[in-house]
Motif scaffolding. Structure first.
Motif, short mmCIF file in Angstrom:
data_model
loop_
_atom_site.label_atom_id
_atom_site.label_comp_id
_atom_site.label_asym_id
_atom_site.label_seq_id
_atom_site.Cartn_x
_atom_site.Cartn_y
_atom_site.Cartn_z
N ALA A 140 11.20 -18.38 -7.10
CA ALA A 140 10.87 -19.37 -6.07
C ALA A 140 9.75 -20.31 -6.51
O ALA A 140 9.49 -21.31 -5.83
CB ALA A 140 10.47 -18.66 -4.78
N GLY A 141 9.08 -19.99 -7.62
CA GLY A 141 8.05 -20.87 -8.15
C GLY A 141 6.63 -20.39 -7.99
O GLY A 141 5.68 -21.15 -8.25
N LEU A 142 6.43 -19.13 -7.60
CA LEU A 142 5.07 -18.61 -7.46
C LEU A 142 4.58 -18.01 -8.79
O LEU A 142 5.39 -17.63 -9.64
CB LEU A 142 5.03 -17.52 -6.37
N PRO A 143 3.26 -17.93 -8.99
CA PRO A 143 2.71 -17.40 -10.25
C PRO A 143 3.17 -15.97 -10.52
O PRO A 143 3.36 -15.17 -9.59
CB PRO A 143 1.19 -17.46 -10.01
N VAL A 144 3.28 -15.65 -11.81
CA VAL A 144 3.80 -14.35 -12.21
C VAL A 144 2.88 -13.22 -11.78
O VAL A 144 3.33 -12.21 -11.20
CB VAL A 144 4.02 -14.32 -13.74
N ALA A 145 1.58 -13.35 -12.05
CA ALA A 145 0.65 -12.26 -11.74
C ALA A 145 0.64 -11.94 -10.25
O ALA A 145 0.70 -10.77 -9.84
CB ALA A 145 -0.77 -12.62 -12.20
N GLY A 146 0.59 -12.98 -9.42
CA GLY A 146 0.60 -12.75 -7.98
C GLY A 146 1.91 -12.16 -7.51
O GLY A 146 1.93 -11.31 -6.61
N SER A 147 3.02 -12.60 -8.10
CA SER A 147 4.33 -12.06 -7.73
C SER A 147 4.43 -10.58 -8.06
O SER A 147 4.94 -9.78 -7.27
CB SER A 147 5.44 -12.84 -8.44
N VAL A 148 3.92 -10.21 -9.23
CA VAL A 148 3.91 -8.79 -9.62
C VAL A 148 3.05 -7.99 -8.65
O VAL A 148 3.43 -6.89 -8.20
CB VAL A 148 3.40 -8.63 -11.06
N ALA A 149 1.87 -8.53 -8.30
CA ALA A 149 0.98 -7.82 -7.38
C ALA A 149 1.62 -7.65 -6.01
O ALA A 149 1.51 -6.58 -5.39
CB ALA A 149 -0.34 -8.57 -7.25
N PHE A 150 2.31 -8.68 -5.53
CA PHE A 150 2.95 -8.56 -4.22
C PHE A 150 4.07 -7.53 -4.27
O PHE A 150 4.22 -6.72 -3.34
CB PHE A 150 3.50 -9.91 -3.77
N GLY A 151 4.89 -7.58 -5.33
CA GLY A 151 5.96 -6.59 -5.46
C GLY A 151 5.41 -5.17 -5.53
O GLY A 151 5.94 -4.25 -4.89
N LEU A 152 4.33 -4.98 -6.29
CA LEU A 152 3.70 -3.66 -6.35
C LEU A 152 3.10 -3.25 -5.01
O LEU A 152 3.09 -2.07 -4.66
CB LEU A 152 2.60 -3.66 -7.43
N GLY A 153 2.60 -4.24 -4.27
CA GLY A 153 2.03 -3.94 -2.95
C GLY A 153 3.08 -3.40 -2.00
O GLY A 153 2.86 -2.38 -1.33
N TRP A 154 4.22 -4.07 -1.92
CA TRP A 154 5.31 -3.56 -1.08
C TRP A 154 5.74 -2.18 -1.56
O TRP A 154 6.00 -1.28 -0.75
CB TRP A 154 6.48 -4.54 -1.12
N MET A 155 5.84 -2.02 -2.87
CA MET A 155 6.24 -0.72 -3.42
C MET A 155 5.25 0.36 -3.01
O MET A 155 5.64 1.47 -2.63
CB MET A 155 6.34 -0.81 -4.94
N SER A 156 3.96 0.06 -3.06
CA SER A 156 2.95 1.06 -2.73
C SER A 156 3.01 1.45 -1.26
O SER A 156 2.79 2.62 -0.91
CB SER A 156 1.55 0.53 -3.08
N VAL A 157 3.30 0.50 -0.38
CA VAL A 157 3.46 0.83 1.04
C VAL A 157 4.65 1.76 1.23
O VAL A 157 4.58 2.76 1.97
CB VAL A 157 3.64 -0.46 1.88
N GLY A 158 5.76 1.46 0.56
CA GLY A 158 6.93 2.32 0.64
C GLY A 158 6.64 3.72 0.11
O GLY A 158 7.08 4.72 0.69
N PHE A 159 5.92 3.80 -1.00
CA PHE A 159 5.54 5.11 -1.56
C PHE A 159 4.73 5.92 -0.54
O PHE A 159 5.00 7.10 -0.30
CB PHE A 159 4.70 4.91 -2.83
N ALA A 160 3.71 5.28 0.04
CA ALA A 160 2.81 6.00 0.95
C ALA A 160 3.57 6.53 2.16
O ALA A 160 3.40 7.70 2.55
CB ALA A 160 1.68 5.08 1.39
N PHE A 161 4.45 5.71 2.73
CA PHE A 161 5.14 6.16 3.95
C PHE A 161 6.34 7.05 3.64
O PHE A 161 6.77 7.82 4.51
CB PHE A 161 5.51 4.97 4.81
N ALA A 162 6.86 6.99 2.44
CA ALA A 162 7.84 8.00 2.05
C ALA A 162 7.18 9.37 2.00
O ALA A 162 7.74 10.38 2.47
CB ALA A 162 8.46 7.65 0.69
N ALA A 163 5.97 9.43 1.44
CA ALA A 163 5.23 10.69 1.40
C ALA A 163 4.84 11.15 2.80
O ALA A 163 4.91 12.35 3.12
CB ALA A 163 3.98 10.53 0.52
N ILE A 164 4.41 10.21 3.65
CA ILE A 164 4.06 10.56 5.03
C ILE A 164 5.28 11.11 5.77
O ILE A 164 5.20 12.11 6.50
CB ILE A 164 3.48 9.34 5.76
#
Length: 531
Positions: A153-177
Motif C-alpha cells: 500500500a506504500g507504507l515504510p517497511v520497518a513500520g509495516s513489520v512492526a504493525f504486523g508483529l504487533g497484531w501477531m503479538s496480540v493474537g499470541f497473548a489472547f491465544a494463551a489467555i
C-alpha cells in the motif's frame, strides 16, 4: 512429555480441515482491512502540515484516543493510517485467537469428541498443543500477510513489520489467555466468556491509561503492549518482548493447569445441584435459563463495570481538551456536552459489537446441542421444534438486552454522579445504550437464519459480525458507496445521547431482525436434524 503430545499432528490436520472456510475468511478480511485503510489514507494527507494537524486533532480528542490509542509521531502518515486498527483491529485479532483456541480445546471436550479421540493413541496434551499451534500459526500468517499488504500500500517497511508483529503479538497473548481459560472454566461457553471479559477489562485499562491516566495502566493490556511497539513512529522493538514473555509464561501455566484437571471438568468447582429440579426446568426456556444464567451474570457484571468506567471518563472529557482550536469548534457545536455525548455514543457503539459476540455465541449453542445429539431426545418428547429453538433465540435477545442495560446503567450512574444530576443523566444515557439493541438483534437474526438454512456453516456468523463491523468502521476510510456501508446494521444505529432520535431506522432494524429470525426458525422446522 513426548507421550503426552502423541497424535498432535493428526489433530492439527483435523482442526485445519474444520476451519478451512472460517480461517481464510477471517484472514482475508483483516488483511484487506489493513491494506485498504493504508491505501485510502495516504492520499488524504499529502503534506506535513496536514498530517500534523490531523494527528493533533486525534490526540486531543479523548473519545478517539480511548477507542484507538495515541499517535506517537504526528508527522507520520503510517501512524495516522493505522491508528484505528491498532485499537479496534487488535480487538478483532484477539477475538479470532480466542474463538480458535476454545473451539479446539474446551468445546471439543463439551461435545465428547475429545474423550472419544483420547481413548485412542492420543496424548493428554495433544489437543491443547494442536489448538495453540493453530492459534499461533494463524497469527504468524496474519502478521506476515498484513506486513506485505501495508508495504504494497506504500507504507515504510520497518513500520509495516512492526504493525504486523504487533497484531501477531496480540493474537499470541489472547491465544494463551484462551487456553488458560479453557482449563479454568467449566465449559466452552464459560471459557469464551472469561477470555472475552479479560479482553474487555484490559482494553478499558488501556483506554483509561491513554486518556484520564495514570499512563501505567496502558501497560496492563496486550493491546497496549502492541501500541507501545509504535509502528511508523520510531519503532520500539523491545516492547515486543513484553508480549512474548507474557505468552510464554501463560502457556507454561496452561500446561500446568491442564495436568491438574480431569477431562471435561474445569478447575473452578461445580456446585452440587438440588435433589429435585425446579418446576421451571420443565420448559425449554427454563432449561436454557438454567444453563446460561451464570455466564450471563458474569457478562453483566463486566459490562456494568465497563459502563461505570465509561461514565467516569465521559465526565472528564471536556477537561481533557487542551487544543484551543478544537475547544472553539466544540463550543460552537454544543460545548463540552457535545463532545461528551460523542464520546458516549462512540463507546456504546463499540460495546454493541462486543455484546453481539454474546448473541452470536448464544445462538451457536443451538448447533452444538443438535450436533451433540442432545436436541433429538428433547424433540422426541412433547417439545416442539419452534419451542426448543425459540427459547434459545429468546435467551439471546434477553441476554443482549441485559448487557446493554448494564452498560447504560453503569455509564449513566457514574456520569450523573460526577455532574451531580443522576436523575437527568441516567435516563438519557441508559436510553442511548438501549438504542443500540436493534442492530445487535439483526446480527442475532442473521445467525439464526444461518442455523436454519446451513447448520454446518453457522460458524460463519463470526464472519458476518466481522463484515458488518468493518463496513461501519472502515467504509468511510475506504470511500465505499453509501449503499455498501448501509448493509451493516450498525451503520443505522442512532448516535445517542444526542438532541434528536429518528425512529425510522430503529423500526426498520427490528423488522429485518424479525424476518431473519423467522426465516431461520421456519427453515429449522422443515429440515432434518443434522449431526
Amino acid at each position: 512429555m513426548s507421550n503426552h503430545l502423541t497424535g498432535t499432528w493428526a489433530l492439527l490436520k483435523l482442526a485445519l480441515r474444520r476451519d478451512r472456510i472460517m480461517l481464510p475468511a477471517w484472514l482475508a478480511v483483516l488483511v484487506a482491512m489493513a491494506a485498504g485503510s493504508a491505501a485510502a489514507t495516504i492520499p488524504l494527507y499529502p503534506t506535513l502540515a496536514e498530517r500534523i494537524k490531523a494527528s493533533e486533532t486525534i490526540n486531543t480528542t479523548p473519545p478517539v484516543v480511548a477507542l484507538n490509542g495515541l499517535i506517537y509521531d504526528e508527522s507520520s502518515i503510517g501512524a495516522i493510517a493505522m491508528v484505528k486498527l491498532s485499537g479496534i483491529g487488535a480487538i478483532l485479532v484477539a477475538i479470532l485467537a480466542i474463538i480458535l483456541v476454545v473451539r479446539h480445546t474446551r468445546s471439543e471436550e463439551d461435545t465428547g469428541r475429545l474423550e472419544l479421540v483420547g481413548s485412542t493413541v492420543i496424548g493428554r496434551h495433544a489437543a491443547l498443543t494442536a489448538a495453540l499451534i493453530i492459534g499461533f500459526g494463524t497469527n504468524v500468517v496474519l502478521g506476515i500477510l498484513t506486513t506485505l499488504g501495508l508495504i504494497a500500500a506504500g507504507l515504510p517497511v520497518a513500520g509495516s513489520v512492526a504493525f504486523g508483529l504487533g497484531w501477531m503479538s496480540v493474537g499470541f497473548a489472547f491465544a494463551a489467555i484462551a487456553a488458560a481459560a479453557a482449563q479454568v472454566a467449566g465449559n466452552g461457553r464459560a471459557a469464551n466468556s472469561l477470555a472475552i471479559t479479560l479482553l474487555g477489562v484490559t482494553y478499558v485499562a488501556r483506554a483509561i491509561g491513554d486518556t484520564a491516566g495514570p499512563r501505567w495502566l496502558s501497560w496492563l493490556s496486550p493491546v497496549g503492549w502492541q501500541q507501545q511497539l509504535r509502528p511508523f513512529a520510531g519503532e520500539r522493538w523491545s516492547a515486543l518482548l513484553v508480549s512474548l514473555a507474557f505468552t510464554a509464561v501463560a502457556v507454561a501455566g496452561t500446561y500446568a493447569l491442564a495436568a491438574r484437571r480431569d477431562l471435561g471438568a474445569g478447575l473452578l468447582p461445580d456446585r452440587p445441584g438440588r435433589a429435585r429440579g425446579a418446576a421451571f426446568l420443565g420448559s425449554p426456556l427454563g432449561l436454557v435459563w438454567r444453563l446460561q444464567r451464570a455466564g450471563l451474570a458474569a457478562w453483566a457484571i463486566g459490562f456494568l463495570l465497563l459502563g461505570l468506567v465509561l461514565g467516569n471518563i465521559a465526565s472528564k472529557v471536556g477537561n481533557l481538551l487542551d487544543n484551543p482550536d478544537l475547544q472553539d469548534i466544540i463550543l460552537r457545536l454544543g460545548g463540552e456536552k457535545g463532545i461528551t455525548d460523542a464520546f458516549l455514543a462512540a463507546e456504546f457503539g463499540l460495546a454493541s459489537i462486543i455484546v453481539s459476540v454474546y448473541g452470536v455465541q448464544s445462538i451457536m449453542r443451538l448447533r452444538s446441542e443438535e450436533a451433540n445429539t442432545r436436541a433429538e431426545p428433547l424433540l422426541a418428547t412433547g417439545i416442539s421444534r419452534l419451542g426448543w429453538a425459540g427459547s434459545q433465540v429468546a435467551m439471546a435477545l434477553f441476554g443482549t438486552t441485559i448487557l446493554m442495560f448494564a452498560t447504560g446503567l453503569g455509564a449513566g450512574l457514574a456520569h450523573g454522579l460526577a455532574l451531580g444530576d443522576v436523575g437527568g443523566e441516567l435516563g438519557r444515557v441508559l436510553g442511548a445504550a438501549l438504542a443500540q439493541l436493534p442492530a445487535i438483534w439483526v446480527l442475532v437474526g442473521a445467525v439464526v437464519a444461518l442455523y436454519g438454512l446451513v447448520p454446518r456453516q453457522v460458524v460463519l456468523g463470526w464472519v458476518v459480525l466481522l463484515a458488518f463491523f468493518l463496513l461501519g468502521e472502515m467504509g468511510p476510510v475506504l470511500k465505499l458507496n453509501q449503499w455498501v456501508m448501509d448493509i451493516s446494521p450498525y451503520a443505522h444505529s442512532p448516535k445517542l445521547p444526542g438532541p434528536t432520535l429518528d425512529y425510522g431506522p430503529i423500526f426498520a432494524l427490528v423488522a429485518v431482525a424479525a424476518v431473519l429470525t423467522a426465516v431461520g426458525l421456519v427453515s429449522f422446522r422443515r429440515r432434518d436434524i443434522v449431526a
